[in-house]
Design a protein around this motif. Structure first.
Motif, PDB file in Angstrom:
ATOM      1  N   THR A  52      -2.047  -0.713 -11.868  1.00 56.79           N
ATOM      2  CA  THR A  52      -2.888   0.344 -12.429  1.00 56.79           C
ATOM      3  C   THR A  52      -3.241   1.368 -11.360  1.00 56.79           C
ATOM      4  N   SER A  53      -3.544   0.857 -10.166  1.00 54.05           N
ATOM      5  CA  SER A  53      -3.871   1.748  -9.056  1.00 54.05           C
ATOM      6  C   SER A  53      -2.684   2.654  -8.732  1.00 54.05           C
ATOM      7  N   LEU A  54      -1.484   2.059  -8.673  1.00 52.08           N
ATOM      8  CA  LEU A  54      -0.286   2.857  -8.379  1.00 52.08           C
ATOM      9  C   LEU A  54      -0.052   3.901  -9.467  1.00 52.08           C
ATOM     10  N   PHE A  55      -0.231   3.465 -10.735  1.00 53.24           N
ATOM     11  CA  PHE A  55      -0.023   4.359 -11.867  1.00 53.24           C
ATOM     12  C   PHE A  55      -0.890   5.603 -11.745  1.00 53.24           C
ATOM     13  N   GLN A  56      -2.169   5.389 -11.438  1.00 50.98           N
ATOM     14  CA  GLN A  56      -3.036   6.563 -11.387  1.00 50.98           C
ATOM     15  C   GLN A  56      -2.832   7.363 -10.099  1.00 50.98           C
ATOM     16  N   ILE A  57      -2.397   6.677  -9.029  1.00 54.33           N
ATOM     17  CA  ILE A  57      -2.149   7.385  -7.770  1.00 54.33           C
ATOM     18  C   ILE A  57      -0.992   8.381  -7.925  1.00 54.33           C
ATOM     19  N   ILE A  58       0.038   7.998  -8.705  1.00 53.62           N
ATOM     20  CA  ILE A  58       1.166   8.911  -8.938  1.00 53.62           C
ATOM     21  C   ILE A  58       0.634  10.240  -9.456  1.00 53.62           C
ATOM     22  N   PHE A  59      -0.228  10.149 -10.472  1.00 56.82           N
ATOM     23  CA  PHE A  59      -0.683  11.377 -11.127  1.00 56.82           C
ATOM     24  C   PHE A  59      -1.674  12.140 -10.266  1.00 56.82           C
ATOM     25  N   THR A  60      -2.583  11.400  -9.616  1.00 65.82           N
ATOM     26  CA  THR A  60      -3.558  12.095  -8.759  1.00 65.82           C
ATOM     27  C   THR A  60      -2.828  12.812  -7.617  1.00 65.82           C
ATOM     28  N   SER A  61      -1.863  12.109  -6.995  1.00 61.65           N
ATOM     29  CA  SER A  61      -1.135  12.725  -5.880  1.00 61.65           C
ATOM     30  C   SER A  61      -0.293  13.898  -6.361  1.00 61.65           C
ATOM     31  N   ALA A  62       0.317  13.753  -7.531  1.00 61.83           N
ATOM     32  CA  ALA A  62       1.137  14.827  -8.073  1.00 61.83           C
ATOM     33  C   ALA A  62       0.263  16.058  -8.309  1.00 61.83           C
ATOM     34  N   TYR A  63      -0.899  15.808  -8.919  1.00 64.27           N
ATOM     35  CA  TYR A  63      -1.826  16.904  -9.184  1.00 64.27           C
ATOM     36  C   TYR A  63      -2.275  17.552  -7.864  1.00 64.27           C
ATOM     37  N   THR A  64      -2.631  16.709  -6.886  1.00 66.02           N
ATOM     38  CA  THR A  64      -3.057  17.211  -5.569  1.00 66.02           C
ATOM     39  C   THR A  64      -1.961  18.046  -4.927  1.00 66.02           C
ATOM     40  N   THR A  65      -0.729  17.540  -4.984  1.00 70.61           N
ATOM     41  CA  THR A  65       0.393  18.262  -4.377  1.00 70.61           C
ATOM     42  C   THR A  65       0.521  19.650  -4.996  1.00 70.61           C
ATOM     43  N   ILE A  66       0.465  19.696  -6.318  1.00 69.92           N
ATOM     44  CA  ILE A  66       0.660  20.974  -7.009  1.00 69.92           C
ATOM     45  C   ILE A  66      -0.471  21.945  -6.682  1.00 69.92           C
ATOM     46  N   ILE A  67      -1.706  21.436  -6.685  1.00 75.16           N
ATOM     47  CA  ILE A  67      -2.841  22.318  -6.404  1.00 75.16           C
ATOM     48  C   ILE A  67      -2.785  22.831  -4.955  1.00 75.16           C
ATOM     49  N   HIS A  68      -2.469  21.919  -4.018  1.00 73.28           N
ATOM     50  CA  HIS A  68      -2.345  22.346  -2.620  1.00 73.28           C
ATOM     51  C   HIS A  68      -1.278  23.411  -2.491  1.00 73.28           C
ATOM     52  N   SER A  69      -0.168  23.172  -3.167  1.00 74.10           N
ATOM     53  CA  SER A  69       0.948  24.101  -3.090  1.00 74.10           C
ATOM     54  C   SER A  69       0.559  25.461  -3.666  1.00 74.10           C
ATOM     55  N   VAL A  79      -4.031  11.013   1.142  1.00 73.16           N
ATOM     56  CA  VAL A  79      -3.737   9.598   0.903  1.00 73.16           C
ATOM     57  C   VAL A  79      -3.674   9.366  -0.593  1.00 73.16           C
ATOM     58  N   GLY A  80      -3.058   8.259  -0.989  1.00 71.92           N
ATOM     59  CA  GLY A  80      -3.090   7.878  -2.397  1.00 71.92           C
ATOM     60  C   GLY A  80      -4.450   7.299  -2.740  1.00 71.92           C
ATOM     61  N   ASN A  90       2.364  14.495  -1.158  1.00 72.17           N
ATOM     62  CA  ASN A  90       3.674  14.560  -1.811  1.00 72.17           C
ATOM     63  C   ASN A  90       4.481  13.292  -1.538  1.00 72.17           C
ATOM     64  N   GLN A  91       4.425  12.818  -0.306  1.00 75.30           N
ATOM     65  CA  GLN A  91       5.196  11.630   0.078  1.00 75.30           C
ATOM     66  C   GLN A  91       4.698  10.387  -0.652  1.00 75.30           C
ATOM     67  N   VAL A  92       3.377  10.335  -0.883  1.00 76.27           N
ATOM     68  CA  VAL A  92       2.787   9.173  -1.548  1.00 76.27           C
ATOM     69  C   VAL A  92       3.373   8.976  -2.957  1.00 76.27           C
ATOM     70  N   ILE A  93       3.717  10.099  -3.616  1.00 75.44           N
ATOM     71  CA  ILE A  93       4.231  10.006  -4.987  1.00 75.44           C
ATOM     72  C   ILE A  93       5.478   9.120  -5.037  1.00 75.44           C
ATOM     73  N   VAL A 109       0.857  -1.190   0.000  1.00 74.91           N
ATOM     74  CA  VAL A 109       0.000   0.000   0.000  1.00 74.91           C
ATOM     75  C   VAL A 109       0.891   1.236   0.000  1.00 74.91           C
ATOM     76  N   GLY A 110       0.312   2.385  -0.334  1.00 77.37           N
ATOM     77  CA  GLY A 110       1.108   3.606  -0.435  1.00 77.37           C
ATOM     78  C   GLY A 110       1.544   4.122   0.928  1.00 77.37           C
TER      79      GLY A 110
END
Lengths: 282, 307
Positions: free
Chosen positions: B218-235, B194-195, B59-62, B33-34
């Motif tokens: 597949t779950s990990l693949f999409q989590i990378i992008f969702t978390s990356a997007y979340t990190t950037i938006i939060h930032s 969370v991822g 960010n850490q989840v990425i 798990v992430g």
């Protein structure tokens, strides 16, 4: 007699030093904007005492290993009456006041068994930190009314509510909670007998900077009391800021959040990739 | 050794952060798990402001997801098409989530909402997993093996329109539930830090009937992008990502993950799931206590947030 006292004024010693943790940048930039109160040219008939303080630096940098620090401020009395001095009837209170910030105080109540923030009060400006050093216990220096007029001491700082027409009982309650919380976190502190006279005119004040001391422009102020009567005030400014790297990051995150976010993501990807290369699991 | 966090504006112990990262990394390596659902509550217990814990957790989840996804990419167990559709949904969910996050912060209800989400979701998922794995353990003792996937069994989800074919998953399914699932995970990612793997994986298996072997990749693949997007938006909107904190956690996590993975290989699948279920339940109970037990101080301070 009078001549000797003006002599003291010119021999005014403005020093300051900072211990532990914090690094003083520009140590050369001594005797800063320590202001005001030029020594009177002719000493008037009635002796008027004055007070001066000075900091060796006008800037403190918080480095990555900052865990609080002790700030020492030196100061001097001018025209001190030796008789009163010998009786110990001069009192000095030194305050370091952090930048003013708006803050919200919230109150939890139990709703259906769960503790929920139900009520809040916004204060438009409260000093983010406030530390006091005194020669004696506050109540021994002068009475409560004087402190309140000077807005001096953690109980007496003026904290303005956003809604001035609100219920005064509620505002008092939340204001008291604000002071209490700030005290618990070490941001509001009182150091009784933190001011000591080294000679008849020279004194030293020790103030505590909490590990979470807010960055921004702080104001050091010294109050002189004679026989319980407020005489003079003197102040100096002190900028507390994050050191090079921390400051750069903080500013970058706040001015260019998008780019900061992108870099954070790239960093995470690099670390994830390195982790895979270094600790290959399969 | 103290380290100053420039965004959280506080000094913390670097070794505590590294140990926290390593412990979560160990568990995430062990259970696949992430670890975001552990890191965010741990940071909150360690007095990091929840707003920063959540954004930094994302960010850490990425890092851990990227590390894991690389392994799956090599094995070819990622369905990129399915992942991309999930991701599209995720971006909508995440954008909405960040907005709700800011609104809740202003209302002073963020901590409560985050805690409620954690308690509700972790409690439910943990309880379901525990029941499932205990049943599996019992069945294993009796000697019969039942797979997680029961092919041929269809539900209402497979009757929805706008069907799309996902070859790698051998799936022909409507895009609506895929987008909705992606959006829900994106929303949770931005609010809980969370991822979302702990919800995504069971949802893909039980609702979409994706084959188990491609689910995690597949779950990990999409989590990378969702978390990356979340990190950037939060930032960009909340300025709450503390990169020093994130790096300390990632370094510990990356190192811990390999030992966890080794430990995980020594245990059977249902044993792992039972242990993970207990862990998830423990976090949920700990967070629930904070909700129901009288706090030491009923007053709290927070900075003024203007929408």
């Amino acid at each position: 007699m009078a001549a000797r006292q003006t002599g003291l004024a010119t021999a005014l010693l403005l020093l300051g030093c900072l211990a532990a943790g914090a690094q003083a940048q520009q140590p050369g930039a001594a005797v800063p904007a320590a202001p005001a109160e030029p020594a009177p040219q002719q000493v008037p008939a009635a002796i008027v005492e004055s007070i001066q303080i000075g900091l060796s630096t006008d800037r403190i940098s918080i480095t990555s290993d900052f865990s609080g620090a002790d700030l020492t401020i030196f100061g001097a009395l001018d025209n001190a009456d030796p008789l009163i001095n010998r009786q110990g009837r001069y009192d000095v209170i030194v305050v370091l006041e952090g930048p003013m910030r708006p803050i919200v105080v919230r109150k939890k109540e139990r709703v259906l068994g769960v503790w929920i923030n139900t009520d809040s009060e916004t204060f438009v400006s409260a000093p983010a930190s406030y530390s006091v050093a005194t020669t004696r216990a506050l109540q021994d220096i002068t009475d409560q009314n004087n402190f309140r007029q000077l807005a001096l001491g953690t109980d007496n700082i003026y904290i303005a509510p956003l809604d001035r027409t609100g219920d005064p009982v509620k505002i008092d309650e939340f204001e008291a909670a604000l002071r209490g919380l700030k005290r618990t976190s070490g941001l509001y502190s009182e150091n009784i007998s933190g001011v000591q006279f080294l000679t008849q005119s020279l004194f030293r004040a020790s103030l505590r900077l909490a590990p979470n001391v807010p960055v921004g422009t702080h104001k050091a102020r010294a109050f002189l009391f004679k026989n319980g009567i407020f005489v003079k005030e003197s102040s100096a400014q002190l900028a507390i800021q994050k050191a090079g790297f921390e400051q750069t990051l903080f500013r970058f995150a706040n001015t260019n959040g998008f780019a900061y976010g992108v870099i954070s993501v790239l960093l995470a990807i690099v670390i994830g990739w390195l982790g895979r290369v270094i600790f290959r699991r399969d | 050794m103290g380290i100053y966090l420039p965004i959280a504006e506080m000094s913390v112990n670097l070794f505590v952060l590294l140990a926290m990262g390593a412990a979560v990394g160990f568990l995430s390596g062990m259970f696949g798990v992430g670890g975001g659902f552990l890191i965010t509550p741990l940071l909150i217990f360690y007095n990091i402001p929840p707003a920063i814990a959540v954004a930094t957790g994302a960010n850490q989840v990425i890092a851990s997801s990227f590390s894991g996804a690389l392994a799956h990419f090599k094995r070819g167990t990622i369905d990129f098409k399915l992942g991309t559709v999930l991701l599209l949904g995720g971006i909508f969910g995440s954008t909405f989530g960040v907005w709700v996050f800011k609104l809740l912060r202003q209302l002073g209800q963020l901590d409560l909402f985050v805690s409620l989400l954690y308690v509700g979701l972790l409690g439910t998922v943990g309880a379901l997993m525990l029941v499932e794995s205990v049943n599996a353990l019992r069945a294993a003792r009796k000697g019969d093996t039942t797979g997680l996937r029961r092919p041929g069994q269809h539900n209402w989800i497979h009757k929805l329109p706008l069907k799309m074919r996902f070859r790698a998953s051998k799936l022909f399914v409507s895009v609506i539930p895929v987008l909705v699932l992606g959006a829900a995970i994106g929303f949770l990612a931005s609010i809980m830090g969370v991822g979302g793997g702990f919800i995504m994986v069971p949802a893909m298996i039980y609702l979409l009937k994706v084959p188990t072997n491609v689910v995690i990749g597949t779950s990990l693949f999409q989590i990378i992008f969702t978390s990356a997007y979340t990190t950037i938006i939060h930032s960009a909107t909340n300025h709450t990502v503390d990169v020093v904190l994130a790096v300390a956690l990632m370094v510990g996590g990356v190192a811990g993950a390999q030992y966890g993975a080794k430990a995980g290989q020594k245990l059977r699948g249902e044993q792992l799931r039972a242990l993970l279920a207990l862990l998830v339940l423990a976090v949920a109970i700990r967070l629930a206590l904070d909700l129901f037990v009288r706090p030491p101080n009923i007053y709290s301070l927070s900075p003024l947030v203007v929408l």
